[in-house]
Design an enzyme around this catalytic site. Structure first.
Site, PDB file in Angstrom:
ATOM      1  N   HIS A 144      42.378  35.967  20.846  1.00  0.00           N
ATOM      2  CA  HIS A 144      42.127  34.514  21.163  1.00  0.00           C
ATOM      3  C   HIS A 144      43.114  34.106  22.263  1.00  0.00           C
ATOM      4  O   HIS A 144      43.026  33.730  23.161  1.00  0.00           O
ATOM      5  CB  HIS A 144      41.887  33.684  20.198  1.00  0.00           C
ATOM      6  CG  HIS A 144      41.707  32.112  20.759  1.00  0.00           C
ATOM      7  ND1 HIS A 144      40.611  31.514  20.744  1.00  0.00           N
ATOM      8  CD2 HIS A 144      42.806  31.293  20.820  1.00  0.00           C
ATOM      9  CE1 HIS A 144      40.955  30.335  21.109  1.00  0.00           C
ATOM     10  NE2 HIS A 144      42.171  29.980  21.196  1.00  0.00           N
ATOM     11  N   GLU A 145      44.407  34.592  21.677  1.00  0.00           N
ATOM     12  CA  GLU A 145      45.496  34.153  22.515  1.00  0.00           C
ATOM     13  C   GLU A 145      45.726  34.971  23.731  1.00  0.00           C
ATOM     14  O   GLU A 145      46.178  34.410  24.800  1.00  0.00           O
ATOM     15  CB  GLU A 145      46.926  34.230  21.737  1.00  0.00           C
ATOM     16  CG  GLU A 145      47.015  33.242  20.325  1.00  0.00           C
ATOM     17  CD  GLU A 145      46.570  31.771  20.626  1.00  0.00           C
ATOM     18  OE1 GLU A 145      46.941  31.323  21.872  1.00  0.00           O
ATOM     19  OE2 GLU A 145      46.152  31.142  19.667  1.00  0.00           O
TER      20      GLU A 145
ATOM     21  N   HIS B 207      43.758  33.437  26.374  1.00  0.00           N
ATOM     22  CA  HIS B 207      44.406  32.299  27.152  1.00  0.00           C
ATOM     23  C   HIS B 207      45.314  32.933  28.299  1.00  0.00           C
ATOM     24  O   HIS B 207      45.440  32.215  29.312  1.00  0.00           O
ATOM     25  CB  HIS B 207      45.324  31.342  26.325  1.00  0.00           C
ATOM     26  CG  HIS B 207      44.480  30.535  25.423  1.00  0.00           C
ATOM     27  ND1 HIS B 207      43.545  29.512  25.895  1.00  0.00           N
ATOM     28  CD2 HIS B 207      44.455  30.288  24.127  1.00  0.00           C
ATOM     29  CE1 HIS B 207      43.172  28.844  24.790  1.00  0.00           C
ATOM     30  NE2 HIS B 207      43.650  28.977  23.663  1.00  0.00           N
TER      31      HIS B 207
ATOM     32  N   GLU C 158      39.344  26.639  25.246  1.00  0.00           N
ATOM     33  CA  GLU C 158      39.227  27.439  23.969  1.00  0.00           C
ATOM     34  C   GLU C 158      38.089  28.191  23.663  1.00  0.00           C
ATOM     35  O   GLU C 158      38.015  29.263  23.256  1.00  0.00           O
ATOM     36  CB  GLU C 158      39.189  26.105  22.800  1.00  0.00           C
ATOM     37  CG  GLU C 158      40.655  25.563  22.673  1.00  0.00           C
ATOM     38  CD  GLU C 158      41.881  26.206  22.590  1.00  0.00           C
ATOM     39  OE1 GLU C 158      41.524  27.449  21.676  1.00  0.00           O
ATOM     40  OE2 GLU C 158      42.820  26.174  23.373  1.00  0.00           O
TER      41      GLU C 158
HETATM   42 ZN   LIG Z   1      43.403  28.470  21.729  1.00  0.00          ZN
END
Ligand SMILES: [Zn+2]
Length: 410
Positions: free
Chosen positions: A276-277, A280, A354
């Site tokens: 997930h990071e 980003h 997100e």
């Molecule tokens: Zn996040």
């Protein structure tokens, strides 16, 4: 507009912002006990769920009481001409408008920091302690406080002094110079935050060799993220709550995992959070956020330049000599409805990001592993599973757990 009318307009804005905020909290609190959606049925065992409701109630009551007290202090300060009083104190030390401005904000910031300390202390050592989150010693609490005051004096004082100086030498076009200054500051803060600021409060260590590192290595090779840009931070020094974040850009980019996250999750779930990071980073979210905040800063400073020279601002606060620092206070309040709206827009953008990061984790790793980790983190942090939609829309930087799970399973 008369100074008196402006005074009451400022009061009105303060009270309305307070009322809207309290109304949102109230609406949200009425949903604490809602039926849990089917997808989230297994997040909490019943006993833990009751504990999470008690935690939310304790925080709600705490916020209500502390915000009423701070509103009362603020209104008292306004009606007793507090700004004029502090301005006089600052002027008794010097005639130099930079020094007066620094003293003025120094007195206001440090007094409000001291006044808010009992509430911060109560929150950590009573509420967080009671629910088993707090790991901070009283010593760490006060050392943190001293460190952040020193940082505020150096950084905030430095920026303020330069901006007042720009105003002295360039008049109303000061905003362009201030914009360049604040933009450079924001860029370098974003870039070097992990190297300069985080070490003042925490220890960061590279990922240790071992099973976890080996598991992560396979994933990070696949997506092209260097292992040496992954760090573990000692969040357990303050709280049992877990987290992970991506920060910086270019050569200074890094993913930071809390040691508490590593403790709470299994290896697959940790890799999912990491994925997930990485999302980003791959989707350039830090850079887009930076660009957005630089544009917003420019807009705010331009607005400020339209108002700052108007003596009405200082007259409204009963201050005899118009000055940059008094103008800044009055402007800050006049602008607060607009900053509530820009904050809301930033939250909408953040929630979209997100989803993008979640989708990246789903596409490059595993959606169910991420769902499991999000559930565990929600449980361990006693998160609210049923927030009011208006609260989510205005204040949430992340979609709700339910929204994220639905998106990940789409
Ligand atoms: Zn996040």
């Amino acid at each position: 507009m008369t100074p008196n009318a402006l005074f009451y307009l400022l009061i009105l804005i303060i009270v309305i912002v307070f009322l809207i905020d309290s109304l949102l909290d109230f609406l949200n609190a009425r949903h604490y006990n809602n039926q849990i959606p089917e997808e989230l049925a297994n997040v909490y065992p019943e006993e833990e769920y009751q504990k999470s409701i008690a935690y939310k109630m304790a925080n709600y009551k705490f916020k209500l009481v502390s915000s009423i007290i701070s509103l009362a202090i603020m209104l008292l300060f306004f009606f007793l001409d507090g700004f004029a009083w502090v301005d006089n104190i600052a002027r008794s030390f010097s005639d130099n408008s930079i020094i007066v401005g620094l003293l003025f904000f120094g007195i206001i910031m440090i007094s409000s920091d001291i006044l808010s300390t009992p509430a911060a202390y109560y929150k950590i050592f009573t509420i967080e302690e009671k629910f088993g989150f707090n790991k901070m010693s009283i010593r760490t609490f006060f050392i943190d406080k001293i460190k952040s005051i020193i940082m505020m004096i150096i950084v905030g004082g430095g920026l303020l002094a330069l901006i007042i100086w720009f105003y002295q030498i360039t008049g109303n076009s000061f905003w362009v110079y201030a914009w360049v200054l604040v933009s450079i500051f924001t860029l370098s803060m974003n870039m070097f935050y992990a190297k300069l600021i985080v070490p003042i409060f925490n220890k960061q260590t590279p990922l240790e060799s071992g099973e976890l590192r080996d598991t992560i290595e396979a994933y990070s090779k696949k997506v092209g993220f260097r292992l040496k840009d992954i760090f573990v931070i000692d969040g357990s020094k303050r709280s049992t709550k877990a987290n992970a974040y991506f920060s910086g850009f270019g050569s200074e980019k890094r993913i930071t995992l809390y040691d508490t996250l590593i403790k709470d999750l299994d290896k697959e779930e940790i890799v999912a959070v990491l994925a997930h990071e990485v999302g980003h980073y791959k989707k350039r979210h830090v850079i887009i956020n930076l660009a957005l905040s630089i544009v917003l800063t420019g807009l705010t400073l331009w607005f400020l330049s339209l108002f700052i020279a108007n003596p009405l601002l200082s007259e409204a606060l009963a201050v005899k000599t118009p000055s940059f620092h008094i103008g800044l206070i009055a402007f800050g309040i006049l602008y607060s409805p607009i900053s509530e709206i820009t904050g809301l827009i930033m939250n909408i953008v953040s929630r979209a990001f997100e989803y993008q990061a979640d989708n990246y984790a789903k596409n490059t790793y595993n959606n169910e592993a991420l769902i499991n980790s999000l559930k565990k983190l929600s449980k361990n942090n006693l998160s609210n599973l049923t927030p009011h939609p208006a609260m989510v829309f205005i204040h949430y930087s992340h979609p709700t757990l339910l929204q994220r799970i639905k998106n990940l399973r789409k």
